[in-house]
Design a protein around this motif. Structure first.
Motif, PDB file in Angstrom:
ATOM      1  N   VAL A 102      25.818  65.392  42.758  1.00  0.00           N
ATOM      2  CA  VAL A 102      25.840  64.180  43.590  1.00  0.00           C
ATOM      3  C   VAL A 102      26.573  63.081  42.831  1.00  0.00           C
ATOM      4  CG1 VAL A 102      24.420  62.355  44.635  1.00  0.00           C
ATOM      5  CG2 VAL A 102      23.662  64.757  44.717  1.00  0.00           C
ATOM      6  N   ILE A 103      27.579  62.499  43.473  1.00  0.00           N
ATOM      7  CA  ILE A 103      28.356  61.430  42.832  1.00  0.00           C
ATOM      8  C   ILE A 103      27.911  60.076  43.381  1.00  0.00           C
ATOM      9  CG2 ILE A 103      30.660  60.434  42.500  1.00  0.00           C
ATOM     10  CD1 ILE A 103      30.199  63.086  40.994  1.00  0.00           C
ATOM     11  N   GLU A 104      27.470  59.227  42.464  1.00  0.00           N
ATOM     12  CA  GLU A 104      27.007  57.870  42.836  1.00  0.00           C
ATOM     13  C   GLU A 104      28.165  57.038  43.378  1.00  0.00           C
ATOM     14  OE1 GLU A 104      25.686  55.740  39.395  1.00  0.00           O
ATOM     15  OE2 GLU A 104      25.104  53.955  40.515  1.00  0.00           O
ATOM     16  N   GLN A 105      27.961  56.443  44.549  1.00  0.00           N
ATOM     17  CA  GLN A 105      28.946  55.515  45.118  1.00  0.00           C
ATOM     18  C   GLN A 105      28.434  54.103  44.830  1.00  0.00           C
ATOM     19  OE1 GLN A 105      31.816  56.701  46.475  1.00  0.00           O
ATOM     20  NE2 GLN A 105      31.001  58.764  46.038  1.00  0.00           N
ATOM     21  N   ARG A 106      29.333  53.243  44.331  1.00  0.00           N
ATOM     22  CA  ARG A 106      28.885  51.914  43.950  1.00  0.00           C
ATOM     23  C   ARG A 106      29.533  50.808  44.784  1.00  0.00           C
ATOM     24  NH1 ARG A 106      25.554  51.446  39.796  1.00  0.00           N
ATOM     25  NH2 ARG A 106      26.177  49.284  39.403  1.00  0.00           N
ATOM     26  N   ASP A 107      29.055  49.601  44.604  1.00  0.00           N
ATOM     27  CA  ASP A 107      29.420  48.464  45.451  1.00  0.00           C
ATOM     28  C   ASP A 107      30.918  48.117  45.373  1.00  0.00           C
ATOM     29  OD1 ASP A 107      27.754  46.156  46.915  1.00  0.00           O
ATOM     30  OD2 ASP A 107      29.562  45.331  45.968  1.00  0.00           O
ATOM     31  N   ALA A 108      31.440  47.709  46.514  1.00  0.00           N
ATOM     32  CA  ALA A 108      32.867  47.355  46.628  1.00  0.00           C
ATOM     33  C   ALA A 108      33.234  46.194  45.708  1.00  0.00           C
ATOM     34  CB  ALA A 108      33.200  46.979  48.063  1.00  0.00           C
ATOM     35  N   THR A 109      32.286  45.290  45.478  1.00  0.00           N
ATOM     36  CA  THR A 109      32.628  44.090  44.687  1.00  0.00           C
ATOM     37  C   THR A 109      33.027  44.454  43.253  1.00  0.00           C
ATOM     38  OG1 THR A 109      30.272  43.839  44.173  1.00  0.00           O
ATOM     39  CG2 THR A 109      31.152  42.527  46.013  1.00  0.00           C
ATOM     40  N   GLU A 110      32.658  45.648  42.798  1.00  0.00           N
ATOM     41  CA  GLU A 110      33.063  46.057  41.440  1.00  0.00           C
ATOM     42  C   GLU A 110      34.569  46.303  41.393  1.00  0.00           C
ATOM     43  OE1 GLU A 110      28.900  48.352  40.130  1.00  0.00           O
ATOM     44  OE2 GLU A 110      30.732  49.495  40.460  1.00  0.00           O
ATOM     45  N   VAL A 111      35.155  46.592  42.564  1.00  0.00           N
ATOM     46  CA  VAL A 111      36.596  46.901  42.600  1.00  0.00           C
ATOM     47  C   VAL A 111      37.416  45.704  43.068  1.00  0.00           C
ATOM     48  CG1 VAL A 111      38.346  48.395  43.661  1.00  0.00           C
ATOM     49  CG2 VAL A 111      36.125  49.343  43.008  1.00  0.00           C
ATOM     50  N   THR A 112      36.820  44.909  43.983  1.00  0.00           N
ATOM     51  CA  THR A 112      37.594  43.770  44.526  1.00  0.00           C
ATOM     52  C   THR A 112      37.643  42.592  43.554  1.00  0.00           C
ATOM     53  OG1 THR A 112      35.591  42.908  45.580  1.00  0.00           O
ATOM     54  CG2 THR A 112      37.012  44.365  46.898  1.00  0.00           C
ATOM     55  N   GLY A 113      36.783  42.645  42.554  1.00  0.00           N
ATOM     56  CA  GLY A 113      36.805  41.537  41.592  1.00  0.00           C
ATOM     57  C   GLY A 113      36.042  41.956  40.360  1.00  0.00           C
ATOM     58  N   VAL A 114      35.732  41.026  39.484  1.00  0.00           N
ATOM     59  CA  VAL A 114      34.990  41.368  38.274  1.00  0.00           C
ATOM     60  C   VAL A 114      34.042  40.224  37.940  1.00  0.00           C
ATOM     61  CG1 VAL A 114      36.692  40.356  36.684  1.00  0.00           C
ATOM     62  CG2 VAL A 114      35.250  42.239  35.920  1.00  0.00           C
ATOM     63  N   ALA A 149      38.134  43.952  52.062  1.00  0.00           N
ATOM     64  CA  ALA A 149      38.949  45.152  51.756  1.00  0.00           C
ATOM     65  C   ALA A 149      38.076  46.400  51.825  1.00  0.00           C
ATOM     66  CB  ALA A 149      39.550  45.017  50.354  1.00  0.00           C
ATOM     67  N   GLN A 150      38.600  47.459  52.415  1.00  0.00           N
ATOM     68  CA  GLN A 150      37.944  48.771  52.369  1.00  0.00           C
ATOM     69  C   GLN A 150      38.031  49.276  50.927  1.00  0.00           C
ATOM     70  OE1 GLN A 150      35.917  49.581  55.022  1.00  0.00           O
ATOM     71  NE2 GLN A 150      36.947  51.559  55.272  1.00  0.00           N
ATOM     72  N   VAL A 151      36.938  49.728  50.351  1.00  0.00           N
ATOM     73  CA  VAL A 151      36.938  50.144  48.937  1.00  0.00           C
ATOM     74  C   VAL A 151      36.310  51.518  48.780  1.00  0.00           C
ATOM     75  CG1 VAL A 151      35.925  49.633  46.662  1.00  0.00           C
ATOM     76  CG2 VAL A 151      36.911  47.788  48.030  1.00  0.00           C
ATOM     77  N   PHE A 152      36.878  52.332  47.917  1.00  0.00           N
ATOM     78  CA  PHE A 152      36.301  53.632  47.521  1.00  0.00           C
ATOM     79  C   PHE A 152      35.907  53.455  46.062  1.00  0.00           C
ATOM     80  CE2 PHE A 152      35.421  57.978  47.221  1.00  0.00           C
ATOM     81  CZ  PHE A 152      36.210  58.646  46.306  1.00  0.00           C
ATOM     82  N   ASN A 153      34.616  53.551  45.736  1.00  0.00           N
ATOM     83  CA  ASN A 153      34.175  53.239  44.365  1.00  0.00           C
ATOM     84  C   ASN A 153      33.162  54.253  43.854  1.00  0.00           C
ATOM     85  OD1 ASN A 153      33.741  51.996  41.906  1.00  0.00           O
ATOM     86  ND2 ASN A 153      32.340  50.446  42.718  1.00  0.00           N
ATOM     87  N   PRO A 154      33.597  55.506  43.663  1.00  0.00           N
ATOM     88  CA  PRO A 154      32.678  56.500  43.076  1.00  0.00           C
ATOM     89  C   PRO A 154      32.517  56.223  41.587  1.00  0.00           C
ATOM     90  CG  PRO A 154      34.856  57.460  43.287  1.00  0.00           C
ATOM     91  CD  PRO A 154      34.938  56.075  43.894  1.00  0.00           C
ATOM     92  N   ALA A 155      31.313  56.255  41.068  1.00  0.00           N
ATOM     93  CA  ALA A 155      31.091  55.943  39.651  1.00  0.00           C
ATOM     94  C   ALA A 155      31.565  57.093  38.760  1.00  0.00           C
ATOM     95  CB  ALA A 155      29.609  55.675  39.410  1.00  0.00           C
ATOM     96  N   PHE A 156      31.664  58.299  39.342  1.00  0.00           N
ATOM     97  CA  PHE A 156      32.003  59.480  38.543  1.00  0.00           C
ATOM     98  C   PHE A 156      32.996  60.352  39.289  1.00  0.00           C
ATOM     99  CE2 PHE A 156      28.746  58.389  35.611  1.00  0.00           C
ATOM    100  CZ  PHE A 156      27.677  57.899  36.350  1.00  0.00           C
TER     101      PHE A 156
END
Ligand SMILES: CSC[C@H]1O[C@H](OP(=O)(O)O)[C@H](O)[C@@H]1O
Length: 340
Positions: free
Chosen positions: A276-288, A302-309
């Motif tokens: 199982v791959i953890e999906q994380r919040d879009a804000t981690e990719v759209t900003g910091v 923005a549509q975001v794809f943010n798998p942690a692994f």
């Protein structure tokens, strides 16, 4: 419970403290952790992170609650809740399963404390063992590339892949480390750089998208990465971007090693597809955001794809460095991981 001290976790005078890794490297904030909600929040926010360390932290919290006379039902609930805190790193599940067994003992308060202490102390030994085996693979002057953070900040000991690098540095092998910054949460740029500075290991920080041209230029001799879960066939999940490196390493004929304790093995997973791959919040990719504040560069919607692994297939791996030894593709293909 006895006092226990690791780089980013300590149990001192019957209180559990976690070093907020989200604030590193600029702020060293130790946070008191007193409840399941505290630990769950710290794990989900990656303020405590690293496959081995989240299991160790959760175990110490449960043992602490037992020392505060929480009921068996409350402790069972705590174990069940913490077991779900993050879905990919199997160490957390293994630790909670061990704590569940301890909870069945008559003197469960003592059993839980002994179990948590053993989990902590075992990890230190596992790190040393991995580092000793992995160091055998490092030649004088190697330029080693690593991804994410797999050091003392991710374990109770000196780390997994980064533990190998420390051991080689201690052996005066004059190595240099290429450190992937590791988007989006920058564990490499913030945490691995922080650790290598403290150990005075020569390193160069790169953006993840620079690794390919370094390999093409012959500037990478070996790659060592960690793992969050290793399936029975040797496929493994690790920080997103690891699979990229494995494909590039194969293309360029560069040795690619995964370093992990046997507590990261999950033989219930036949292969990587079952992880199982953890999906994380879009804000981690759209900003910091971090100790320096918040900055957003992408549109909020923005549509975001943010798998942690991501998952690296076994056929791309040169060797598996575990605390029990170094295993070749032939070893792993023969099913050896099922018997460790
Ligand atoms: C020895 S830690 C293994 C693993 O954990 C890290 O993930 P995270 O920072 O999200 O906890 C990374 O994948 C490391 O390689």
């Amino acid at each position: 419970m006895k006092n226990l001290l690791a780089a980013s976790l300590k149990y001192q005078d019957n209180q559990l403290f976690v070093l907020d890794q989200y604030a590193l490297p600029h702020q060293e904030n130790w946070r008191l952790c007193q409840s399941v909600a505290d630990m769950e929040s710290l794990i989900k926010a990656l303020k405590i992170r690293g496959a081995p360390l989240i299991g160790i932290g959760a175990s110490l919290l449960v043992a602490h609650l037992a020392s505060e006379q929480q009921s068996k039902a409350q402790l069972a609930q705590a174990i069940a809740q913490l077991r779900q805190a993050r879905p990919t790193a199997v160490n957390l599940m293994h630790c909670m399963d061990k704590m569940s067994i301890a909870l069945e003992q008559d003197d469960y308060e003592l059993a839980l404390q002994r179990c948590a202490e053993a989990i902590f102390e075992q990890d230190i030994a596992l790190c040393n063992s991995m580092a000793n085996f992995g160091n055998e693979l490092v030649q004088e002057g190697d330029n080693i590339l690593t991804h994410c953070n797999t050091g003392a900040l991710a374990t109770a000991g000196i780390g997994t892949a980064l533990g190998v690098i420390y051991k080689a540095h201690q052996a005066n092998k004059k190595i240099h480390v290429w450190v992937d910054e590791t988007r989006p949460l920058l564990q490499g740029g913030r945490l691995t750089a922080y650790e290598l500075e403290r150990w005075q290991v020569p390193y160069t920080l790169i953006c993840d998208n620079m690794a390919a041209s370094l390999m093409a230029a012959g500037k990478v001799d070996k790659i060592f990465v960690g793992a969050d879960r290793i399936a029975a066939n040797g496929d493994f999940a690790n920080k997103v971007g690891t699979y990229n490196l494995a494909v590039l390493a194969k293309h360029h004929g560069i040795e690619f090693y995964v370093v992990a304790p046997t507590t990261t093995l999950d033989i219930e997973c036949e292969n990587g597809a079952a992880i199982v791959i953890e999906q994380r919040d879009a804000t981690e990719v759209t900003g910091v955001s971090g100790s320096f504040g918040q900055c957003q560069w992408a549109p909020s919607n923005a549509q975001v794809f943010n798998p942690a692994f991501d998952v690296t297939p076994a056929e791309l791996v040169t060797g598996w460095v575990l605390d029990t030894g170094i295993y070749s593709p032939l070893d792993v293909h023969s099913g050896v991981l099922r018997f460790l």
